[in-house]
Design a protein around this motif. Sequence first.
Motif, PDB file in Angstrom:
ATOM      1  N   ASP A  26      28.117   0.088  -0.971  1.00 17.48           N
ATOM      2  CA  ASP A  26      28.490   1.264  -0.186  1.00 17.48           C
ATOM      3  C   ASP A  26      29.881   1.784  -0.536  1.00 17.48           C
ATOM      4  O   ASP A  26      30.131   2.999  -0.483  1.00 17.48           O
ATOM      5  N   ILE A  27      30.790   0.897  -0.899  1.00 17.15           N
ATOM      6  CA  ILE A  27      32.158   1.346  -1.193  1.00 17.15           C
ATOM      7  C   ILE A  27      32.400   1.557  -2.691  1.00 17.15           C
ATOM      8  O   ILE A  27      33.486   1.950  -3.100  1.00 17.15           O
ATOM      9  N   ALA A  28      31.369   1.318  -3.503  1.00 15.46           N
ATOM     10  CA  ALA A  28      31.514   1.455  -4.950  1.00 15.46           C
ATOM     11  C   ALA A  28      31.442   2.918  -5.388  1.00 15.46           C
ATOM     12  O   ALA A  28      30.789   3.746  -4.761  1.00 15.46           O
ATOM     13  N   SER A  29      32.117   3.195  -6.507  1.00 15.18           N
ATOM     14  CA  SER A  29      32.103   4.524  -7.105  1.00 15.18           C
ATOM     15  C   SER A  29      31.702   4.394  -8.564  1.00 15.18           C
ATOM     16  O   SER A  29      32.337   3.664  -9.323  1.00 15.18           O
ATOM     17  N   VAL A  30      30.645   5.106  -8.960  1.00 15.81           N
ATOM     18  CA  VAL A  30      30.113   5.008 -10.315  1.00 15.81           C
ATOM     19  C   VAL A  30      29.996   6.398 -10.919  1.00 15.81           C
ATOM     20  O   VAL A  30      29.506   7.331 -10.274  1.00 15.81           O
ATOM     21  N   VAL A 112      40.636  12.372 -16.938  1.00 15.52           N
ATOM     22  CA  VAL A 112      40.776  13.065 -15.655  1.00 15.52           C
ATOM     23  C   VAL A 112      39.503  12.956 -14.828  1.00 15.52           C
ATOM     24  O   VAL A 112      39.531  12.582 -13.650  1.00 15.52           O
ATOM     25  N   LEU A 113      38.358  13.251 -15.435  1.00 15.39           N
ATOM     26  CA  LEU A 113      37.106  13.308 -14.693  1.00 15.39           C
ATOM     27  C   LEU A 113      36.582  11.932 -14.294  1.00 15.39           C
ATOM     28  O   LEU A 113      35.825  11.820 -13.324  1.00 15.39           O
ATOM     29  N   LEU A 114      36.983  10.895 -15.016  1.00 11.35           N
ATOM     30  CA  LEU A 114      36.438   9.560 -14.753  1.00 11.35           C
ATOM     31  C   LEU A 114      37.434   8.613 -14.092  1.00 11.35           C
ATOM     32  O   LEU A 114      37.119   7.446 -13.863  1.00 11.35           O
ATOM     33  N   LYS A 115      38.612   9.088 -13.782  1.00 13.49           N
ATOM     34  CA  LYS A 115      39.675   8.199 -13.322  1.00 13.49           C
ATOM     35  C   LYS A 115      39.389   7.546 -11.970  1.00 13.49           C
ATOM     36  O   LYS A 115      39.918   6.467 -11.672  1.00 13.49           O
ATOM     37  N   ASP A 116      38.561   8.149 -11.137  1.00 14.08           N
ATOM     38  CA  ASP A 116      38.326   7.606  -9.801  1.00 14.08           C
ATOM     39  C   ASP A 116      37.118   6.676  -9.729  1.00 14.08           C
ATOM     40  O   ASP A 116      36.837   6.101  -8.669  1.00 14.08           O
ATOM     41  N   ALA A 117      36.395   6.526 -10.833  1.00 16.29           N
ATOM     42  CA  ALA A 117      35.209   5.667 -10.821  1.00 16.29           C
ATOM     43  C   ALA A 117      35.588   4.203 -11.025  1.00 16.29           C
ATOM     44  O   ALA A 117      36.489   3.885 -11.804  1.00 16.29           O
ATOM     45  N   ARG A 204      25.064  -5.589 -10.737  1.00 15.00           N
ATOM     46  CA  ARG A 204      25.594  -6.948 -10.851  1.00 15.00           C
ATOM     47  C   ARG A 204      27.124  -6.945 -10.911  1.00 15.00           C
ATOM     48  O   ARG A 204      27.761  -7.823 -10.317  1.00 15.00           O
ATOM     49  N   ILE A 205      27.698  -5.985 -11.595  1.00 14.41           N
ATOM     50  CA  ILE A 205      29.165  -5.879 -11.632  1.00 14.41           C
ATOM     51  C   ILE A 205      29.694  -5.643 -10.229  1.00 14.41           C
ATOM     52  O   ILE A 205      30.670  -6.267  -9.787  1.00 14.41           O
ATOM     53  N   ILE A 206      29.067  -4.722  -9.506  1.00 15.13           N
ATOM     54  CA  ILE A 206      29.486  -4.441  -8.125  1.00 15.13           C
ATOM     55  C   ILE A 206      29.384  -5.695  -7.270  1.00 15.13           C
ATOM     56  O   ILE A 206      30.234  -5.968  -6.417  1.00 15.13           O
ATOM     57  N   ALA A 207      28.344  -6.477  -7.531  1.00 17.66           N
ATOM     58  CA  ALA A 207      28.132  -7.713  -6.754  1.00 17.66           C
ATOM     59  C   ALA A 207      29.111  -8.808  -7.123  1.00 17.66           C
ATOM     60  O   ALA A 207      29.194  -9.838  -6.425  1.00 17.66           O
ATOM     61  N   GLY A 208      29.857  -8.605  -8.233  1.00 14.66           N
ATOM     62  CA  GLY A 208      30.771  -9.652  -8.684  1.00 14.66           C
ATOM     63  C   GLY A 208      30.130 -10.667  -9.588  1.00 14.66           C
ATOM     64  O   GLY A 208      30.670 -11.750  -9.821  1.00 14.66           O
ATOM     65  N   GLU A 209      28.960 -10.311 -10.139  1.00 14.87           N
ATOM     66  CA  GLU A 209      28.251 -11.174 -11.086  1.00 14.87           C
ATOM     67  C   GLU A 209      28.484 -10.611 -12.494  1.00 14.87           C
ATOM     68  O   GLU A 209      27.877  -9.588 -12.855  1.00 14.87           O
ATOM     69  N   PHE A 210      29.327 -11.233 -13.278  1.00 16.15           N
ATOM     70  CA  PHE A 210      29.773 -10.642 -14.519  1.00 16.15           C
ATOM     71  C   PHE A 210      29.125 -11.227 -15.777  1.00 16.15           C
ATOM     72  O   PHE A 210      29.353 -10.739 -16.871  1.00 16.15           O
ATOM     73  N   ASP A 211      28.338 -12.268 -15.593  1.00 18.00           N
ATOM     74  CA  ASP A 211      27.650 -12.817 -16.736  1.00 18.00           C
ATOM     75  C   ASP A 211      26.434 -11.953 -17.077  1.00 18.00           C
ATOM     76  O   ASP A 211      26.053 -11.078 -16.329  1.00 18.00           O
ATOM     77  N   ILE A 212      25.764 -12.214 -18.207  1.00 17.83           N
ATOM     78  CA  ILE A 212      24.606 -11.431 -18.561  1.00 17.83           C
ATOM     79  C   ILE A 212      23.342 -12.120 -18.104  1.00 17.83           C
ATOM     80  O   ILE A 212      22.255 -11.603 -18.283  1.00 17.83           O
TER      81      ILE A 212
END
Length: 212
Positions: A26-30, A112-117, A204-212
């Motif tokens: 909910d708080i993520a920005s993509v 500029v356009l992607l700085k807030d993601a 998975r990145i949002i969840a904090g799971e960084f492995d593949i």
Amino acid sequence: MPIPSKEEMYRALEERHGAELQKKLDIASVAVCGLGGLGSNIAIALARAGVGKLNIIDFDSVDISNLNRQQYFPDQLGKPKSDAMRDTLERIAPYCSITSYNVKLTEENIPVLLKDADIIVEAFDRADQKAMLVNCVLENLPEKYLVSGSGMAGIAPSNIITTKRITKRFYLCGDGVSDVENGMGLVSSRVLICAGHQAHAVIRIIAGEFDI
């Protein structure tokens, strides 16, 4: 029938994903860069997952040749993809904060356009544009996570499409080989598989799971 309230929709997602993950979504920005076969499917998957903020970018318009694999409808032909996809996403996830840009990304406007993601998704068609975006993000926005796609053409086996962690913050999805210029082109099912890899890498990145 009236649409569900924000609280009702959030609660339904929370029941599926669990409270901890849904709060992170909910708080993520993509940012989804390119709204063709990959990007349109990725954006829809992320909206359905409950990602709170989506920044969608494309400079093209919907063409009849897009309808075999991209998430557009015949009555949207001729409409800017950024506008058409925003309309679709608003129907799917009416409480998602969606920013759309009908603009071509360049080395000058990317920072500029992607700085807030939090996470940037590369979903371009052309290899030179893919390389430009990836290089520009890695050089100018090194703190961002980047998920890119490479190789999903033809009807080769779906299991050779994979997700690889290239660096700490850079993920690459696809078979890394197939090219639209060297075969039958893009088939909806295989494009969707690669888009699913990219969308799932983002989640998975949002969840904090960084492995593949």
